[in-house]
Design a protein around this motif. Sequence first.
Motif, mmCIF file in Angstrom:
data_model
loop_
_atom_site.group_PDB
_atom_site.id
_atom_site.type_symbol
_atom_site.label_atom_id
_atom_site.label_comp_id
_atom_site.label_asym_id
_atom_site.label_seq_id
_atom_site.Cartn_x
_atom_site.Cartn_y
_atom_site.Cartn_z
ATOM 1 N N MET A 204 -5.704 6.508 1.671
ATOM 2 C CA MET A 204 -6.861 5.657 2.527
ATOM 3 C C MET A 204 -6.893 4.188 3.062
ATOM 4 O O MET A 204 -5.461 3.747 3.333
ATOM 5 C CB MET A 204 -7.392 6.212 0.778
ATOM 6 N N SER A 205 -8.332 4.377 3.889
ATOM 7 C CA SER A 205 -8.094 2.711 4.544
ATOM 8 C C SER A 205 -9.826 2.425 4.124
ATOM 9 O O SER A 205 -10.579 3.109 3.826
ATOM 10 C CB SER A 205 -7.747 3.226 5.817
ATOM 11 N N LEU A 206 -9.529 1.057 4.162
ATOM 12 C CA LEU A 206 -10.904 0.683 4.119
ATOM 13 C C LEU A 206 -11.089 -0.071 4.675
ATOM 14 O O LEU A 206 -10.418 -1.633 4.828
ATOM 15 C CB LEU A 206 -11.404 0.056 2.403
ATOM 16 N N VAL A 207 -12.095 -0.624 6.108
ATOM 17 C CA VAL A 207 -12.644 -1.334 7.149
ATOM 18 C C VAL A 207 -14.173 -2.360 6.974
ATOM 19 O O VAL A 207 -14.585 -1.373 6.770
ATOM 20 C CB VAL A 207 -12.216 -0.595 8.536
ATOM 21 N N ASP A 208 -13.763 -2.834 7.020
ATOM 22 C CA ASP A 208 -14.860 -4.354 7.553
ATOM 23 C C ASP A 208 -15.355 -4.636 8.554
ATOM 24 O O ASP A 208 -15.028 -4.650 9.997
ATOM 25 C CB ASP A 208 -15.158 -5.598 6.159
ATOM 26 N N GLU A 209 -16.069 -3.588 9.270
ATOM 27 C CA GLU A 209 -16.415 -2.885 10.042
ATOM 28 C C GLU A 209 -17.251 -4.596 10.511
ATOM 29 O O GLU A 209 -17.721 -4.720 12.249
ATOM 30 C CB GLU A 209 -17.262 -1.823 10.789
ATOM 31 N N ALA A 210 -18.053 -5.045 9.695
ATOM 32 C CA ALA A 210 -18.688 -6.295 10.606
ATOM 33 C C ALA A 210 -17.525 -7.708 11.491
ATOM 34 O O ALA A 210 -17.890 -8.083 11.891
ATOM 35 C CB ALA A 210 -19.571 -6.868 9.406
ATOM 36 N N SER A 211 -16.398 -7.179 10.209
ATOM 37 C CA SER A 211 -15.236 -8.645 10.918
ATOM 38 C C SER A 211 -14.103 -7.676 11.146
ATOM 39 O O SER A 211 -13.206 -8.230 12.127
ATOM 40 C CB SER A 211 -14.772 -9.268 9.780
ATOM 41 N N ALA A 212 -14.465 -6.474 11.710
ATOM 42 C CA ALA A 212 -12.388 -5.942 12.736
ATOM 43 C C ALA A 212 -11.908 -5.658 11.875
ATOM 44 O O ALA A 212 -10.520 -6.272 12.205
ATOM 45 C CB ALA A 212 -12.758 -5.600 13.876
ATOM 46 N N SER A 213 -11.945 -6.128 10.089
ATOM 47 C CA SER A 213 -10.609 -6.154 9.437
ATOM 48 C C SER A 213 -10.958 -4.918 8.462
ATOM 49 O O SER A 213 -11.238 -4.252 8.033
ATOM 50 C CB SER A 213 -11.406 -7.564 8.658
ATOM 51 N N CYS A 214 -8.988 -4.647 8.350
ATOM 52 C CA CYS A 214 -8.481 -3.831 7.290
ATOM 53 C C CYS A 214 -8.475 -4.251 6.239
ATOM 54 O O CYS A 214 -7.481 -4.984 5.763
ATOM 55 C CB CYS A 214 -6.888 -3.010 7.786
ATOM 56 N N LEU A 215 -9.193 -4.351 5.369
ATOM 57 C CA LEU A 215 -9.129 -4.586 3.803
ATOM 58 C C LEU A 215 -8.179 -3.465 2.542
ATOM 59 O O LEU A 215 -7.652 -4.019 1.731
ATOM 60 C CB LEU A 215 -10.684 -4.581 3.519
ATOM 61 N N PHE A 216 -7.919 -2.049 3.223
ATOM 62 C CA PHE A 216 -7.158 -1.787 2.465
ATOM 63 C C PHE A 216 -6.941 -0.593 3.089
ATOM 64 O O PHE A 216 -6.944 0.078 4.652
ATOM 65 C CB PHE A 216 -7.685 -0.603 1.323
ATOM 66 N N PRO A 217 -5.129 -0.516 3.267
ATOM 67 C CA PRO A 217 -4.089 -0.494 2.650
ATOM 68 C C PRO A 217 -3.983 -2.043 2.625
ATOM 69 O O PRO A 217 -4.599 -2.843 3.874
ATOM 70 C CB PRO A 217 -2.883 0.314 2.786
ATOM 71 N N PRO A 218 -3.116 -2.930 2.166
ATOM 72 C CA PRO A 218 -2.803 -3.870 1.856
ATOM 73 C C PRO A 218 -2.042 -4.990 3.484
ATOM 74 O O PRO A 218 -2.268 -6.267 3.281
ATOM 75 C CB PRO A 218 -1.712 -4.357 1.166
ATOM 76 N N SER A 219 -1.226 -4.127 3.645
ATOM 77 C CA SER A 219 -0.215 -4.128 5.029
ATOM 78 C C SER A 219 -2.045 -4.217 6.212
ATOM 79 O O SER A 219 -1.613 -4.998 7.331
ATOM 80 C CB SER A 219 -0.389 -3.125 5.736
ATOM 81 N N GLY A 220 -2.891 -4.656 5.826
ATOM 82 C CA GLY A 220 -3.937 -4.770 6.461
ATOM 83 C C GLY A 220 -4.252 -3.962 7.989
ATOM 84 O O GLY A 220 -5.133 -4.471 9.184
ATOM 85 N N GLU A 221 -3.483 -2.894 8.348
ATOM 86 C CA GLU A 221 -3.356 -2.044 9.399
ATOM 87 C C GLU A 221 -3.826 -0.101 8.845
ATOM 88 O O GLU A 221 -2.942 -0.217 8.191
ATOM 89 C CB GLU A 221 -2.312 -1.726 10.301
ATOM 90 N N PRO A 222 -4.382 0.171 9.309
ATOM 91 C CA PRO A 222 -4.649 1.972 8.744
ATOM 92 C C PRO A 222 -4.053 1.767 9.193
ATOM 93 O O PRO A 222 -3.107 2.315 9.915
ATOM 94 C CB PRO A 222 -6.026 1.650 9.015
ATOM 95 N N PRO A 223 -3.613 3.538 8.194
ATOM 96 C CA PRO A 223 -2.998 4.944 9.043
ATOM 97 C C PRO A 223 -3.192 5.181 10.424
ATOM 98 O O PRO A 223 -4.640 5.230 10.813
ATOM 99 C CB PRO A 223 -3.133 5.752 7.814
ATOM 100 N N ALA A 224 -1.962 5.217 10.897
ATOM 101 C CA ALA A 224 -2.124 5.892 12.428
ATOM 102 C C ALA A 224 -2.694 7.430 12.770
ATOM 103 O O ALA A 224 -2.943 7.353 13.763
ATOM 104 C CB ALA A 224 -0.838 5.379 13.480
#
Length: 522
Positions: A204-224
């Motif tokens: 799973m991944s959760l991204v804030d599109e407004a700030s272009a930041s990845c909130l999950f996973p905790p690593s801050g990088e979405p799965p490739a």
Amino acid sequence: MSKHPIRRIGLILLLAFLLPALFFSAYELTNLSQQEEVLEDIYDQQLETVLYSVNSYAQDLVGSWRQKVYQNLQNGLETGGQEFIGKHPGVSGLLLMDSVEVSQFLWMDGGRWDSSSMTEAHWRPALQAKQEAFEKFYAYRENGFPKIAPFAFSPDSQQVMLGFLLPEKVEWVDFCGILIDVSDFVDSWLSPKLDATGNENFEMSLVDEASASCLFPPSGEPPATEVEASDYLWLFPKLKIAIHNSAGSIGEVVKRRFRWNLGMLLVMDAILILALWTVFRSIRKELRLSELKSEFVSNVSHEIRTPLALIRMFAETLEMNRVPTEEKKHEYYQIISQETRRLSGVVGKILNFSKMDKGKRVYHRKELALRELMNQTLYAYNFHLKQKGFTWTVEHADGPDTIFGDEDAISEVLINLLDNAVKYSEDNKELTFRTISQPGKIGFSVSDHGIGISLENQHSVFDQFFRVPTQGVHNVKGTGLGLSIVRQIVEDHGGSVAVASELGKGSTFTCWFPLKSEKSTG
């Protein structure tokens, strides 16, 4: 051999086994495609269900907070509000209002945020912009549906206000807005849910599109890996939740499964076709052998019946003293002797074949001069050939000609070839016998100018019971064993046999044997 039984058997195998199997394969292939489409649809629905469950979890969580706010405020607006903020990580403040028109309000925070950033100038224009939406809140509450709506007040999108009507007024408060720090809310409340939702096949991944930041996973990088499904959180419209397939995209998985199933289906069809072809060939071979044996019995019966009839006829004539002269008697005795030899030859050929077929023939090997052996054999058959009207020439090659073999067996080879040449020669009755030499081996050949053998039949002339299917061939007496015996004897002596022929021009049969110096006598 008639081709009709073979065609019937082939048609039966085709109709009974192959065609149903191919139809079944085509049906299964169509089903495979449909099944994969259904599988992909089910998979997509499951992914949507996963996304729905995460959204429902967030909705239910905030819905439970609505009830807790209502309960806490009953203990005092400021006391209850501060208590709620302190117990719920991610909540940075509460906005309490009397109504949508906002004639009376109270702002509280937990001391972690600058309250000056949440001034009336921030939230009043936002509430007024959604005036119509808030008016519907009353209708939702009357119908027992706790409507919750998001408002993005913070310019950097790190804070979102979730507004709702309380179940009932508490003092003068009817509307409440919970100010949420998005990052803290995700870490404290959504991350455990996302962790539990993911498994060995999904991430799973959760991204804030407004700030272009990845909130999950905790690593801050979405799965490739590729995104299989995604949706926005209902309460946080700028947050996008996505499902990644760690095993590859569902399209690739479905294609791999389809290719695997198709491959297995094709392999099974290939095995079935190969098995049917093997069965067909075996049946065809057995039918051919059965027909050849039937022809063999018929030919042998004729070969035996004819000399026996002649012997009986002339013996009875002699027995009844009906022969007028001694010269005639001698002629009859000569015919009886000739037919007896012929009968003995047929029986001997059958017995030799039977022994060789069972591997029981014993050879008495010794040193043999091939040229001398040929001369002796031709001398013995001199009268027979002249009586048939044949002329012949003999050509001998120079050099060593000693082989190690069975004299009777090698003579039998030459006699069988000679007999074959006599049988299948028509008007041109010229024969040529040669000894030929090559390094390490010597051989002999028998050539005629007879009917010849077609190219397609040349590879079969040495098979058991085979007789060339040429017009008029069945008028020629024979057992179909002569050339088979020739090949067996030659190969048992470490040699080889070959035929060169052309229809209407004759045939040449050549037998090769290793010289004694090349062949152990042990």
